[in-house]
Design a protein around this motif. Sequence first.
Motif, short mmCIF file in Angstrom:
data_model
loop_
_atom_site.label_atom_id
_atom_site.label_comp_id
_atom_site.label_asym_id
_atom_site.label_seq_id
_atom_site.Cartn_x
_atom_site.Cartn_y
_atom_site.Cartn_z
N TYR A 1 -4.34 32.29 -1.83
CA TYR A 1 -5.64 32.28 -2.50
C TYR A 1 -6.35 30.95 -2.25
N SER A 2 -5.62 29.86 -2.39
CA SER A 2 -6.21 28.54 -2.15
C SER A 2 -6.68 28.41 -0.71
N ALA A 3 -5.87 28.87 0.24
CA ALA A 3 -6.22 28.76 1.65
C ALA A 3 -7.53 29.48 1.95
N ILE A 4 -7.67 30.69 1.43
CA ILE A 4 -8.87 31.49 1.70
C ILE A 4 -10.07 30.93 0.95
N TRP A 5 -9.89 30.62 -0.31
CA TRP A 5 -11.02 30.18 -1.13
C TRP A 5 -11.52 28.79 -0.75
N LEU A 6 -10.60 27.88 -0.42
CA LEU A 6 -11.03 26.54 -0.04
C LEU A 6 -11.72 26.52 1.31
N GLU A 7 -11.37 27.47 2.16
CA GLU A 7 -12.07 27.58 3.44
C GLU A 7 -13.49 28.11 3.24
N LEU A 8 -13.65 29.02 2.27
CA LEU A 8 -14.98 29.56 1.97
C LEU A 8 -15.87 28.55 1.26
N ASN A 9 -15.26 27.75 0.40
CA ASN A 9 -16.01 26.77 -0.38
C ASN A 9 -15.46 25.38 -0.05
N THR A 10 -16.20 24.62 0.72
CA THR A 10 -15.70 23.35 1.25
C THR A 10 -15.77 22.21 0.25
N THR A 11 -16.26 22.49 -0.97
CA THR A 11 -16.28 21.45 -2.01
C THR A 11 -15.32 21.76 -3.16
N ALA A 12 -14.67 22.92 -3.11
CA ALA A 12 -13.74 23.31 -4.17
C ALA A 12 -12.41 22.59 -4.02
N HIS A 13 -11.68 22.49 -5.13
CA HIS A 13 -10.33 21.92 -5.14
C HIS A 13 -9.40 22.91 -5.84
#
Length: 332
Positions: free
Chosen positions: A177-189
């Motif tokens: 989930y982190s891998a996919i979501w952080l790639e989509l949102n480059t400012t998320a942690h």
Amino acid sequence: MSSNQPTPDRIMHLANGYWATGILGAAAGASLFTHLEAGADTADQLAAKAGISERGAQTLLDGLVSLDLVELHNGHYRNTPEATTYLVEGQPACLSSFTQLKLAHMGNLTSLPEVVRAGGPVTDATVEVADNPHWQHVVPAIAAQSVPVATVAADLLHLADAGEISILDIGGGSGIYSAIWLELNTTAHATQLDWEPINTIARRLLAEGAVADRFTCIDGDFHTTDFGTTTYDIVVYSHIAHQEGPEDNIALFAKAHTALKPGGTLVICDYIVNDDRNGPPFPLLFASEMLLKSKQGNTWRRTDYQDWLTKAGFEDISFHPTPSPATLIFAR
């Protein structure tokens, strides 16, 4: 014989269902789908590419045709679109390793009659613990099944445009989930809370991408580790509820509620059955996996989640279908 008279055909297929598991796992282990996609389209060509006998290749191809995973046209074989998407190595949602894992686990089912009598696992070896070496194989193998669901959840939550958000993934396993979501949102942690041996695997897997600097881990047991207070915009609880009993699920949902910022969302993904337990088929079958491997787990009903989440303090609860057998729940 009357056309309305029952026949043994379906029962014969069900009783021999292990053939499908074996053929699929063996074909994936020989990379047959990958070789087919690359252009090898006869038994002799596939045998040479895979390093197996021509007789073995032909037998696997026959089985895969019967399973509608491979098509035969004028003596030449090719993957179906389904096999191309989910069984060719290198694809994001490739389930090849998962099919091999299921083949290796098939022998465990022979203990099901005893487990049914006992009402749960009959040996400690079946209970999941932090230091079980099988995580090295299981965690990467099951990651791909979450790819379609995590993508759907991201779209529904508009994560790409959500800005600098913080995410907690409870029992996040591979960190998919982190891998996919952080790639989509480059400012998320994102922060993953899981056992140390599993977090080590996730760190390694995410180090291969470009999001490692925004991914952190907390080593611990999510039953006893504090989640924080008003810390996260999103909390993920994926494929955890089915291994927990009602009281633990309520307690974990309550901790997630406390950890969320005002307006934050708890994202649950799991195999959910109808309230009268008449379907869907996959979640109903998956209940046997929980009987084999967990002390209190089950595939829970929609009404169970509604009740637990309400008791945990959530008011806005919605259910969303996915391209997989799993259902998404958003709770706010």
